[in-house]
Design a protein around this motif. Structure first.
Motif, mmCIF file in Angstrom:
data_model
loop_
_atom_site.group_PDB
_atom_site.id
_atom_site.type_symbol
_atom_site.label_atom_id
_atom_site.label_comp_id
_atom_site.label_asym_id
_atom_site.label_seq_id
_atom_site.Cartn_x
_atom_site.Cartn_y
_atom_site.Cartn_z
ATOM 1 N N MET A 13 -60.510 -78.807 47.804
ATOM 2 C CA MET A 13 -61.306 -79.659 46.904
ATOM 3 C C MET A 13 -60.884 -79.469 45.459
ATOM 4 O O MET A 13 -60.883 -80.404 44.662
ATOM 5 C CB MET A 13 -62.798 -79.335 47.049
ATOM 6 C CG MET A 13 -63.374 -79.784 48.371
ATOM 7 S SD MET A 13 -65.149 -79.427 48.487
ATOM 8 C CE MET A 13 -65.843 -80.894 47.756
ATOM 9 N N LEU A 14 -60.544 -78.224 45.110
ATOM 10 C CA LEU A 14 -60.183 -77.936 43.715
ATOM 11 C C LEU A 14 -58.683 -78.078 43.454
ATOM 12 O O LEU A 14 -58.216 -77.827 42.347
ATOM 13 C CB LEU A 14 -60.634 -76.522 43.349
ATOM 14 C CG LEU A 14 -62.149 -76.335 43.199
ATOM 15 C CD1 LEU A 14 -62.484 -74.873 42.974
ATOM 16 C CD2 LEU A 14 -62.671 -77.163 42.036
ATOM 17 N N GLY A 15 -57.924 -78.412 44.502
ATOM 18 C CA GLY A 15 -56.471 -78.548 44.336
ATOM 19 C C GLY A 15 -55.798 -77.228 44.023
ATOM 20 O O GLY A 15 -54.800 -77.188 43.308
ATOM 21 N N LYS A 16 -56.333 -76.128 44.546
ATOM 22 C CA LYS A 16 -55.722 -74.809 44.300
ATOM 23 C C LYS A 16 -54.666 -74.529 45.360
ATOM 24 O O LYS A 16 -54.854 -74.847 46.531
ATOM 25 C CB LYS A 16 -56.774 -73.698 44.382
ATOM 26 C CG LYS A 16 -57.913 -73.857 43.420
ATOM 27 C CD LYS A 16 -57.521 -73.424 42.045
ATOM 28 C CE LYS A 16 -58.700 -73.520 41.116
ATOM 29 N NZ LYS A 16 -58.313 -73.553 39.736
ATOM 30 N N GLU A 17 -53.602 -73.878 44.920
ATOM 31 C CA GLU A 17 -52.529 -73.524 45.836
ATOM 32 C C GLU A 17 -52.973 -72.449 46.813
ATOM 33 O O GLU A 17 -52.561 -72.418 47.955
ATOM 34 C CB GLU A 17 -51.343 -72.977 45.035
ATOM 35 C CG GLU A 17 -50.467 -74.028 44.427
ATOM 36 C CD GLU A 17 -49.487 -74.603 45.425
ATOM 37 O OE1 GLU A 17 -48.733 -73.807 46.010
ATOM 38 O OE2 GLU A 17 -49.495 -75.841 45.607
ATOM 39 N N SER A 18 -53.814 -71.525 46.315
ATOM 40 C CA SER A 18 -54.117 -70.347 47.125
ATOM 41 C C SER A 18 -55.625 -70.159 47.277
ATOM 42 O O SER A 18 -56.380 -70.388 46.332
ATOM 43 C CB SER A 18 -53.524 -69.113 46.428
ATOM 44 O OG SER A 18 -54.072 -67.944 46.981
ATOM 45 N N VAL A 19 -56.035 -69.695 48.456
ATOM 46 C CA VAL A 19 -57.464 -69.407 48.646
ATOM 47 C C VAL A 19 -57.913 -68.243 47.754
ATOM 48 O O VAL A 19 -59.091 -68.096 47.470
ATOM 49 C CB VAL A 19 -57.835 -69.088 50.124
ATOM 50 C CG1 VAL A 19 -57.683 -70.307 50.999
ATOM 51 C CG2 VAL A 19 -57.058 -67.916 50.663
ATOM 52 N N ARG A 20 -56.946 -67.448 47.290
ATOM 53 C CA ARG A 20 -57.318 -66.326 46.406
ATOM 54 C C ARG A 20 -57.999 -66.813 45.132
ATOM 55 O O ARG A 20 -58.753 -66.077 44.506
ATOM 56 C CB ARG A 20 -56.072 -65.537 46.009
ATOM 57 C CG ARG A 20 -55.659 -64.631 47.112
ATOM 58 C CD ARG A 20 -54.558 -63.667 46.716
ATOM 59 N NE ARG A 20 -53.951 -63.288 47.967
ATOM 60 C CZ ARG A 20 -52.739 -63.582 48.349
ATOM 61 N NH1 ARG A 20 -51.938 -64.201 47.520
ATOM 62 N NH2 ARG A 20 -52.314 -63.258 49.536
#
Ligand code: ASP
Length: 692
Positions: free
Chosen positions: A649-656
């Protein structure tokens, strides 16, 4: 031991010296020695010391008694002066009003020894106001205030005055993170209570990159990280509202101390003090949620912690969160409807985006054939098709080790890019480390052609006249188009991707990175279904430990899809399809679920006869078999990876980037330094022995 950095106003030449001084007053447990408590003068002054006012006594003696000051301040910290305002509400304060504010000190701007400006940053790090510290006005409080470290928490008491030389936006510059910057008024310091210190040696400005062992400072310095956590909490609240309030799901917490069962993933064991006994942490609440279905709970959900001791891939966490649900008297369609509704609501409320009422569906075989992946990113286009029927036999014999391979092709089109530039991009890619797995592919290297009208057969001469013509026609080739071909063994698809599928993604990424293609945008959801019920066993996943050479593709509780698939269980189990559905968006598997086998006899028969599990392994599931046999209704469910959902949803590369305390790529928590070594005493308590 009280760290030396906590000694206020102490000017010592080395931390070691300060430690010596503290140890004179503190016993081994870090408690003041009775002797120190007998320092009557110190404590009789404590009321003055813990809050600094214009009248505070600041004799040189104080500087000589750091522990006394520390403890006096600390005593004052148990009752912080209540804040009269949030910084953002100062707009409503009267000029001349005396206010108390809580927050952290920003960078001091000292005009002279007698006059300084210090921004006060609100406790949510989102509000800021200027504090004026003037010797004339604040007296000794000013002298003390000058010693306070940036980033220390304080309670400030002062008078609201009109800010004369307000430079708009000046406060915004530091971390660009203050949503509420008070520009029109400032606070003239009268009194303040220091609430803690901040290490002088820790650099903390907008460019500081903190290591993961300082996760607290990573969070404190990054608006983005904190915003992601807030976003995550809101998504959780919407999930609870949608499922719990609107759709009558019951939220149930299931145990974390579970039991080892061969469900599919490698587990974490938790030894107990009873010799030889251990719990296992749940890889998912699967067996408990099925138990709830047999317990007369028609709809269950939970935001659940799960644990899998898997080989850590780039973005895997050994501990992760699922949005888990199950419905009785229900099948695949009910679950998919429910998830589509929830996702539509999340996208609408959190991202202001309207998603289609129904998400498209694609079978596993179609996804693997067209995109070389069971979680295709359909935004990229670049569909794969099979061309071995077009190719001359002598070419086929050269492109890989297999006698009758399947040969796949895809086309990459870069708008308005001449063939020469395209060729350069491809050759750079093929030389890069990213291309290594494709060059070393045991099925043979990929073949590349760039369509170029200036060349014989437009660059397709290797295919021969006939095949070149068919390819041009079938693929609609234009100048500058790239085609990639790749051979593979001609056998049913298994696993999550093919080499050409991986090549499609890698090449697209390289073209985006080189600026030849735009970053794909938007969200394209789809359901993948008709997975094979079983997959060949492999070395990485433990599966169920059966000897049939098969393991459940999803998990062993997944039902065969149709009556025909039930029949196949006895004749050709590898060909049976599962009533299993994965939800995929933009190349990411958001979650998966299935209709379950609700008849104990069928479940046991599959374990025994199809997977060929050992009797003792089947006994590990006896609880579930008993539960199913006690009138358990048909049921189906799903789990969404909650961390992944937020990252997507946030367009983040990593779940971290969306987990408060993530583990590193090696499964370590660098902040607390776990896992740590088991001590000899612990080994004894748990009756364990380390092998040499
Ligand atoms: N327990 C499954 C998993 O963790 C999800 C499900 O089948 O509901 O993948």
């Amino acid at each position: 031991m009280i760290p030396s950095c906590y000694l206020r106003g102490l000017r010592l030449s080395s931390p070691w010296r300060s430690r010596v001084r503290i140890s004179a007053n503190v016993n081994r447990q870090g408690m003041p020695r009775p002797a120190a408590i007998r320092h009557a003068p110190l404590f009789s002054r404590s009321a003055n010391i813990r809050t600094y006012t214009s009248e505070s006594v600041l004799s040189p003696v104080d500087e000589e008694d750091p522990l006394g000051i520390l403890l006096s301040e600390y005593k004052g910290n148990s009752q912080i002066p209540p804040a009269t305002h949030e910084i953002k509400d100062l707009q409503n304060a009267e000029l001349g009003e005396r206010v108390v504010l809580h927050g952290y000190l920003g960078n001091r701007h000292e005009l002279s020894k007698k006059f300084s400006f210090v921004p006060l940053i609100g406790k949510d790090l989102n509000q800021i106001v200027q504090v004026v510290s003037d010797r004339e006005y604040a007296g000794n409080a000013h002298s003390r205030f000058r010693l306070e470290q940036t980033n220390s928490p304080v309670a400030i008491e002062g008078v609201v005055k009109k800010r004369k030389s307000a430079k708009k936006g000046r406060h915004q510059s530091k971390f660009k993170r203050h949503e509420f910057a008070i520009e029109d008024v400032e606070i003239w310091l009268k009194k303040y209570t220091p609430l803690n210190t901040f290490p002088k040696t820790t650099q903390f400005d907008k460019d500081t990159v903190f290591h993961s062992h300082q996760r607290h400072l990573q969070l404190r310095s990054s608006r983005e990280l904190l915003d992601a956590l807030k976003f995550r909490a809101k998504v959780g609240a919407i999930c609870r509202d949608e499922l719990g309030n609107k759709q009558d799901f019951l939220e149930v917490e299931t145990p974390l101390l579970f039991k080892s069962t061969p469900e599919g993933a490698r587990e974490f064991l938790v030894p107990t003090r009873t010799k030889g006994l251990a719990y296992a942490l749940p890889q998912s609440p699967q067996q408990y949620k099925q138990t709830l279905m047999a317990s007369g709970i028609p709809k269950y959900y939970q935001i659940a912690k799960c644990f899998r001791d898997e080989d850590l891939r780039a973005d895997r966490q050994p501990e992760f969160t699922q949005l888990d649900l199950e419905m009785s008297f229900a099948g695949a369609e009910d679950v998919m409807d429910c998830i589509e509704g929830l996702i539509r609501r999340l996208w609408s409320e959190m991202l202001s985006q309207t998603l289609p009422l129904k998400f498209p569906r694609m079978t596993y075989n179609e996804a693997m054939a067209k995109y070389g992946s069971d979680k295709p990113d359909i935004r990229l286009g670049m569909e794969i098709s099979r061309i071995d029927h077009l190719l001359p036999a002598d070419l086929i014999s050269k492109i890989g080790p297999h006698a009758f391979p399947a040969v796949d092709v895809f086309k990459l089109r870069l708008e308005d890019t001449p063939p020469s530039k395209v060729s350069r991009l491809i050759s750079n890619f093929m030389k890069s480390p990213e291309a290594r797995p494709f060059i070393e592919n045991p099925d043979g290297q990929p073949g590349v052609a760039v369509i170029d009208s200036s060349k014989p057969l437009r660059g397709l001469q290797i295919f021969g006249f006939e095949a070149a013509e068919r390819l041009e026609e079938d693929l609609g080739l234009e100048d500058g188009d790239v085609i990639m071909i790749q051979a593979r063994k001609d056998e049913p698809f298994s696993g999550g991707s093919t080499k050409i599928g991986q090549l499609r993604l890698a090449l697209h990424k390289a073209a985006v990175a080189a600026g030849y293609l735009p970053q794909p945008e938007g969200f394209k959801f789809l359901w993948i279904n008709d997975f094979p019920l079983f997959s060949p066993t492999n070395d990485t996943d433990p599966g169920q430990g059966g000897t049939a050479g098969l393991a459940s593709t999803h998990h062993p509780f997944t039902a065969p899809k149709t009556a025909e698939d039930v029949d196949l269980l006895a004749t050709d189990p590898a060909a049976a399809r599962a009533d299993h559905y994965d939800i995929v968006v933009n190349g990411v598997e958001l979650g998966g679920g299935s209709r379950r086998i609700h008849r104990a006899e069928v479940q046991e028969w599959i374990m025994r006869e199809v997977l060929k599990m050992k009797p003792e392994r089947i006994e590990d599931f006896r609880h579930l078999l008993d539960i199913l046999s006690a009138g358990c209704p048909p049921h189906a469910g799903i789990a969404l990876g909650f961390d992944r959902l937020i990252a997507v949803m946030l367009g983040k590369e990593s779940v971290r980037d969306v987990i408060a305390f993530p583990k590193s790529g090696k499964g370590e928590d660098m902040l607390v330094k776990s896992p740590n070594e088991v001590t000899k005493e612990q080994l004894e308590v748990y009756h364990l022995q380390l092998k040499d």
